[in-house]
Scaffold this motif. Sequence first.
Motif, PDB file in Angstrom:
ATOM      1  N   TYR A 130      32.060  29.819  46.323  1.00  8.10           N
ATOM      2  CA  TYR A 130      33.309  30.361  46.858  1.00  8.10           C
ATOM      3  C   TYR A 130      34.087  31.124  45.789  1.00  8.10           C
ATOM      4  O   TYR A 130      34.771  32.110  46.106  1.00  8.10           O
ATOM      5  CB  TYR A 130      34.149  29.250  47.478  1.00  8.10           C
ATOM      6  N   LYS A 131      33.982  30.705  44.536  1.00 10.34           N
ATOM      7  CA  LYS A 131      34.633  31.471  43.466  1.00 10.34           C
ATOM      8  C   LYS A 131      33.967  32.830  43.309  1.00 10.34           C
ATOM      9  O   LYS A 131      34.641  33.852  43.161  1.00 10.34           O
ATOM     10  CB  LYS A 131      34.596  30.723  42.135  1.00 10.34           C
ATOM     11  N   GLN A 132      32.634  32.839  43.325  1.00  8.73           N
ATOM     12  CA  GLN A 132      31.917  34.110  43.233  1.00  8.73           C
ATOM     13  C   GLN A 132      32.300  35.034  44.391  1.00  8.73           C
ATOM     14  O   GLN A 132      32.537  36.234  44.207  1.00  8.73           O
ATOM     15  CB  GLN A 132      30.403  33.856  43.258  1.00  8.73           C
ATOM     16  N   SER A 133      32.381  34.466  45.594  1.00  2.47           N
ATOM     17  CA  SER A 133      32.747  35.266  46.762  1.00  2.47           C
ATOM     18  C   SER A 133      34.162  35.804  46.629  1.00  2.47           C
ATOM     19  O   SER A 133      34.425  36.980  46.912  1.00  2.47           O
ATOM     20  CB  SER A 133      32.641  34.416  48.035  1.00  2.47           C
ATOM     21  N   ALA A 134      35.084  34.952  46.172  1.00  2.44           N
ATOM     22  CA  ALA A 134      36.479  35.374  46.025  1.00  2.44           C
ATOM     23  C   ALA A 134      36.612  36.481  44.989  1.00  2.44           C
ATOM     24  O   ALA A 134      37.365  37.452  45.187  1.00  2.44           O
ATOM     25  CB  ALA A 134      37.349  34.180  45.627  1.00  2.44           C
ATOM     26  N   ASP A 135      35.886  36.355  43.885  1.00  3.05           N
ATOM     27  CA  ASP A 135      35.940  37.385  42.846  1.00  3.05           C
ATOM     28  C   ASP A 135      35.436  38.724  43.384  1.00  3.05           C
ATOM     29  O   ASP A 135      36.024  39.789  43.103  1.00  3.05           O
ATOM     30  CB  ASP A 135      35.104  36.969  41.634  1.00  3.05           C
ATOM     31  N   ARG A 136      34.340  38.695  44.144  1.00  5.80           N
ATOM     32  CA  ARG A 136      33.789  39.939  44.694  1.00  5.80           C
ATOM     33  C   ARG A 136      34.719  40.524  45.745  1.00  5.80           C
ATOM     34  O   ARG A 136      34.904  41.747  45.814  1.00  5.80           O
ATOM     35  CB  ARG A 136      32.399  39.695  45.285  1.00  5.80           C
ATOM     36  N   PHE A 137      35.315  39.670  46.564  1.00  7.06           N
ATOM     37  CA  PHE A 137      36.255  40.171  47.558  1.00  7.06           C
ATOM     38  C   PHE A 137      37.480  40.782  46.896  1.00  7.06           C
ATOM     39  O   PHE A 137      38.088  41.726  47.418  1.00  7.06           O
ATOM     40  CB  PHE A 137      36.661  39.076  48.537  1.00  7.06           C
TER      41      PHE A 137
END
Length: 224
Positions: A130-137
């Motif tokens: 979820y951190k990786q997803s949030a960073d990309r978003f």
Amino acid sequence: MSDFERHLVKFFPFWDTFTKQQRDVLMAGTRLAQFKAGAHVHSGENDCIGVLLVIEGELRAYMLSASGRECTLFRVRENETCVLAATCILNMITFDLFLDAEKDTTLLAIDPDVYAKVLEDNLALEAYTYKQSADRFSDVMWVMQQQLFMGLDGRLAVFLLDEVAHQKSDKLVLTHDEIARHIGSAREAVSRMLKTFAENGVVALSRGQIEILDKAALRELINV
């Protein structure tokens, strides 16, 4: 320790939180893949290559309009991860994401079903995902902000300064067509804006190369 495991340990610093069974499942579900520069890696929501771990090279993530115009959202560089390519297991992805190899690229691809299975039972992997997803978003929202609220001059300035930082050089080897694909514009419009920049002493243009002469002027365009 196998080569696969060494790479996975590097990408997942919480490797010790996995059980032996989870480690075995992850390693069995991971494959090595190589792509030549310019090759398609992932093509929209109907493709689900899995979670990608870039060992060497670089990927470009972009959106594609109905008319075929591209707009770069973010890059996935050496030692970085892209979980957004696992569209079939991440419900928050509601847009078509395309990935191309910017350079000759070697990566590990973790099977999406395998990743999803381990994700259900490991809180550290869930938090990481979820951190990786949030960073990309966050990267995607910055691009959308540029598209909505910046003129072409500001978007071009952002791109050129980012490339200077990435390439560690004021002389950028780029064509006008490549820039247009990155910033979601037409090549002709990019060429006209670069000509204006050159006339104002901000850049110097030559075939296949752009030299940045005045970074301060580019920053002013972003802050207008």
